[in-house]
Design a protein around this motif. Sequence first.
Motif, PDB file in Angstrom:
ATOM      1  N   GLU A   1      21.435 -30.899  -5.733  1.00  0.00           N
ATOM      2  CA  GLU A   1      20.178 -31.345  -6.325  1.00  0.00           C
ATOM      3  C   GLU A   1      21.562 -32.175  -7.847  1.00  0.00           C
ATOM      4  N   LEU A   2      22.181 -31.599  -8.050  1.00  0.00           N
ATOM      5  CA  LEU A   2      22.170 -32.221  -9.211  1.00  0.00           C
ATOM      6  C   LEU A   2      23.617 -33.702  -8.887  1.00  0.00           C
ATOM      7  N   GLY A   3      24.074 -32.925  -8.085  1.00  0.00           N
ATOM      8  CA  GLY A   3      25.532 -33.614  -7.779  1.00  0.00           C
ATOM      9  C   GLY A   3      26.500 -33.579  -7.488  1.00  0.00           C
ATOM     10  N   SER A   4      27.301 -32.394  -8.542  1.00  0.00           N
ATOM     11  CA  SER A   4      28.464 -32.137  -9.453  1.00  0.00           C
ATOM     12  C   SER A   4      27.705 -30.811  -9.598  1.00  0.00           C
ATOM     13  N   PHE A   5      29.532 -30.160  -9.423  1.00  0.00           N
ATOM     14  CA  PHE A   5      29.565 -28.468  -9.971  1.00  0.00           C
ATOM     15  C   PHE A   5      29.360 -28.382 -11.120  1.00  0.00           C
ATOM     16  N   SER A   6      29.788 -29.211 -11.705  1.00  0.00           N
ATOM     17  CA  SER A   6      30.420 -29.109 -13.228  1.00  0.00           C
ATOM     18  C   SER A   6      28.480 -28.854 -13.687  1.00  0.00           C
ATOM     19  N   ALA A   7      27.359 -30.306 -13.380  1.00  0.00           N
ATOM     20  CA  ALA A   7      25.924 -30.113 -13.411  1.00  0.00           C
ATOM     21  C   ALA A   7      25.738 -28.606 -14.028  1.00  0.00           C
ATOM     22  N   ALA A   8      25.675 -28.488 -11.940  1.00  0.00           N
ATOM     23  CA  ALA A   8      25.488 -27.215 -11.858  1.00  0.00           C
ATOM     24  C   ALA A   8      25.826 -26.211 -13.112  1.00  0.00           C
ATOM     25  N   ALA A   9      27.201 -26.071 -13.403  1.00  0.00           N
ATOM     26  CA  ALA A   9      27.551 -24.638 -14.160  1.00  0.00           C
ATOM     27  C   ALA A   9      26.591 -25.293 -15.721  1.00  0.00           C
ATOM     28  N   ARG A  10      26.916 -26.080 -15.920  1.00  0.00           N
ATOM     29  CA  ARG A  10      25.663 -26.104 -17.266  1.00  0.00           C
ATOM     30  C   ARG A  10      24.449 -26.143 -17.153  1.00  0.00           C
ATOM     31  N   GLN A  11      24.185 -26.317 -16.276  1.00  0.00           N
ATOM     32  CA  GLN A  11      22.485 -25.598 -15.578  1.00  0.00           C
ATOM     33  C   GLN A  11      22.377 -23.946 -15.894  1.00  0.00           C
ATOM     34  N   LEU A  12      22.861 -23.829 -15.127  1.00  0.00           N
ATOM     35  CA  LEU A  12      23.685 -21.948 -14.440  1.00  0.00           C
ATOM     36  C   LEU A  12      24.249 -21.394 -15.908  1.00  0.00           C
ATOM     37  N   GLY A  13      24.425 -21.497 -16.732  1.00  0.00           N
ATOM     38  CA  GLY A  13      25.348 -21.173 -17.793  1.00  0.00           C
ATOM     39  C   GLY A  13      26.341 -20.532 -17.144  1.00  0.00           C
ATOM     40  N   MET A  14      27.093 -21.079 -16.454  1.00  0.00           N
ATOM     41  CA  MET A  14      28.406 -20.285 -15.885  1.00  0.00           C
ATOM     42  C   MET A  14      29.776 -21.073 -15.783  1.00  0.00           C
ATOM     43  N   SER A  15      30.159 -20.916 -15.849  1.00  0.00           N
ATOM     44  CA  SER A  15      31.717 -21.836 -15.086  1.00  0.00           C
ATOM     45  C   SER A  15      31.842 -22.429 -13.928  1.00  0.00           C
ATOM     46  N   VAL A  16      32.783 -23.667 -14.388  1.00  0.00           N
ATOM     47  CA  VAL A  16      32.807 -24.016 -12.689  1.00  0.00           C
ATOM     48  C   VAL A  16      33.417 -23.209 -11.759  1.00  0.00           C
ATOM     49  N   ALA A  17      34.781 -23.041 -12.150  1.00  0.00           N
ATOM     50  CA  ALA A  17      35.331 -21.785 -11.063  1.00  0.00           C
ATOM     51  C   ALA A  17      34.702 -20.903 -10.951  1.00  0.00           C
TER      52      ALA A  17
ATOM     53  N   THR B   1      26.697 -31.238   3.776  1.00  0.00           N
ATOM     54  CA  THR B   1      26.734 -31.569   5.503  1.00  0.00           C
ATOM     55  C   THR B   1      25.559 -32.282   6.331  1.00  0.00           C
ATOM     56  N   GLU B   2      25.453 -32.354   6.762  1.00  0.00           N
ATOM     57  CA  GLU B   2      24.317 -31.765   7.580  1.00  0.00           C
ATOM     58  C   GLU B   2      23.364 -30.578   8.161  1.00  0.00           C
ATOM     59  N   PRO B   3      24.213 -29.586   7.892  1.00  0.00           N
ATOM     60  CA  PRO B   3      24.022 -28.344   7.749  1.00  0.00           C
ATOM     61  C   PRO B   3      23.381 -27.784   6.550  1.00  0.00           C
ATOM     62  N   GLY B   4      24.107 -28.583   5.362  1.00  0.00           N
ATOM     63  CA  GLY B   4      23.915 -28.109   4.384  1.00  0.00           C
ATOM     64  C   GLY B   4      22.498 -28.292   3.535  1.00  0.00           C
ATOM     65  N   THR B   5      21.970 -30.472   4.021  1.00  0.00           N
ATOM     66  CA  THR B   5      20.906 -30.422   3.943  1.00  0.00           C
ATOM     67  C   THR B   5      19.460 -29.528   4.450  1.00  0.00           C
ATOM     68  N   LEU B   6      20.222 -29.127   6.050  1.00  0.00           N
ATOM     69  CA  LEU B   6      18.950 -28.114   6.430  1.00  0.00           C
ATOM     70  C   LEU B   6      18.760 -26.609   5.850  1.00  0.00           C
ATOM     71  N   TYR B   7      19.996 -26.328   4.857  1.00  0.00           N
ATOM     72  CA  TYR B   7      20.060 -25.318   4.505  1.00  0.00           C
ATOM     73  C   TYR B   7      19.212 -25.188   2.977  1.00  0.00           C
ATOM     74  N   LEU B   8      19.583 -26.404   2.164  1.00  0.00           N
ATOM     75  CA  LEU B   8      18.744 -26.585   1.043  1.00  0.00           C
ATOM     76  C   LEU B   8      17.092 -26.877   0.848  1.00  0.00           C
ATOM     77  N   GLN B   9      16.978 -27.292   2.249  1.00  0.00           N
ATOM     78  CA  GLN B   9      15.328 -27.441   2.654  1.00  0.00           C
ATOM     79  C   GLN B   9      14.691 -26.026   2.444  1.00  0.00           C
ATOM     80  N   GLN B  10      15.804 -25.313   3.242  1.00  0.00           N
ATOM     81  CA  GLN B  10      14.802 -23.532   3.676  1.00  0.00           C
ATOM     82  C   GLN B  10      15.095 -23.334   2.246  1.00  0.00           C
ATOM     83  N   CYS B  11      16.266 -23.475   1.075  1.00  0.00           N
ATOM     84  CA  CYS B  11      16.881 -22.854   0.401  1.00  0.00           C
ATOM     85  C   CYS B  11      15.645 -23.354  -0.956  1.00  0.00           C
ATOM     86  N   ARG B  12      15.383 -24.358  -1.408  1.00  0.00           N
ATOM     87  CA  ARG B  12      14.738 -24.678  -2.341  1.00  0.00           C
ATOM     88  C   ARG B  12      13.598 -24.288  -3.047  1.00  0.00           C
TER      89      ARG B  12
END
Length: 289
Positions: free
Chosen positions: A15-31, A59-70
Amino acid sequence: MKEWQGVSEFVAVAELGSFSAAARQLGMSVAQVSRNVRELEQRLQVLLLQRTTRQVHLTEPGTLYLQQCRPLLHGLAQANQQLLDLQGQPSGLIKLTAPVFYGETVIAPLLHDFLKKYPRLQLELDLTNAQLDLVKGGFDCAIRLGQLSDSGLQARKLGSRRAYLVASPAYLAEQGVPVQLSDLSQHRCLVGSVEYWRFEQQGQKLQIRPTPYIKCNSGVALTDAVLKGLGVTQLPDYYLLPHLQQGTLVELLPELQPKDDGIWALYPLNQHLPQKVRLLLDYLQQQLA
């Protein structure tokens, strides 16, 4: 619950388009985010994200998986929040955004008073005049002013604001007092980010597009300019009321004053509104009424 590991991280990155942005939102490290997503892909034996040095793509499977997980994650968050609501005393983080000047002078002081009433809450306030994406940014709500566009968000009216056409006594003594709209073409006009000035006469809405003597996207700067006798401007009440009350500014053409605009709280449609957010919106509505 090994199947859930990495799912929240994957959805945040997607959703955020980057690992660093996701890490900030989740309060985790990028690694850690990167490692959890990689382990999820290994368990599923499929590549969900295409990584480059600068960007992350589904990826195409990633798009399908996101639609189900969200929706699954959304339902889990709602279930957790409803249990917290049953505990009575609100707790946790409230994240919201508001326009800069109105946020600094009106919203932030009210939020600080609200936190004193509910000390188990935390606040993240993003003051910006940009129209941020509430879902991508993880915001509980946004404070917006004026006329709303069709944004697909749920809107709750918190209060009203009034626009005033004003000038300083010194400017009017030198340049004369406008007595009708056509007179404004002979005056120095101080114009903000909204190019049209609004008026109303006998229920009919009127607009004029003044020729700017000064054009500036800051209400604070325009207030300073009008106080120094540089021209005429139209601004919302929260910039002008103290100066009108003190007599350092004079209202012009009050018979043509437009109807009040709304002050709104916006939040995503079909989203369970947590108790803490409902309490906050009730409080803001009571204070801004």
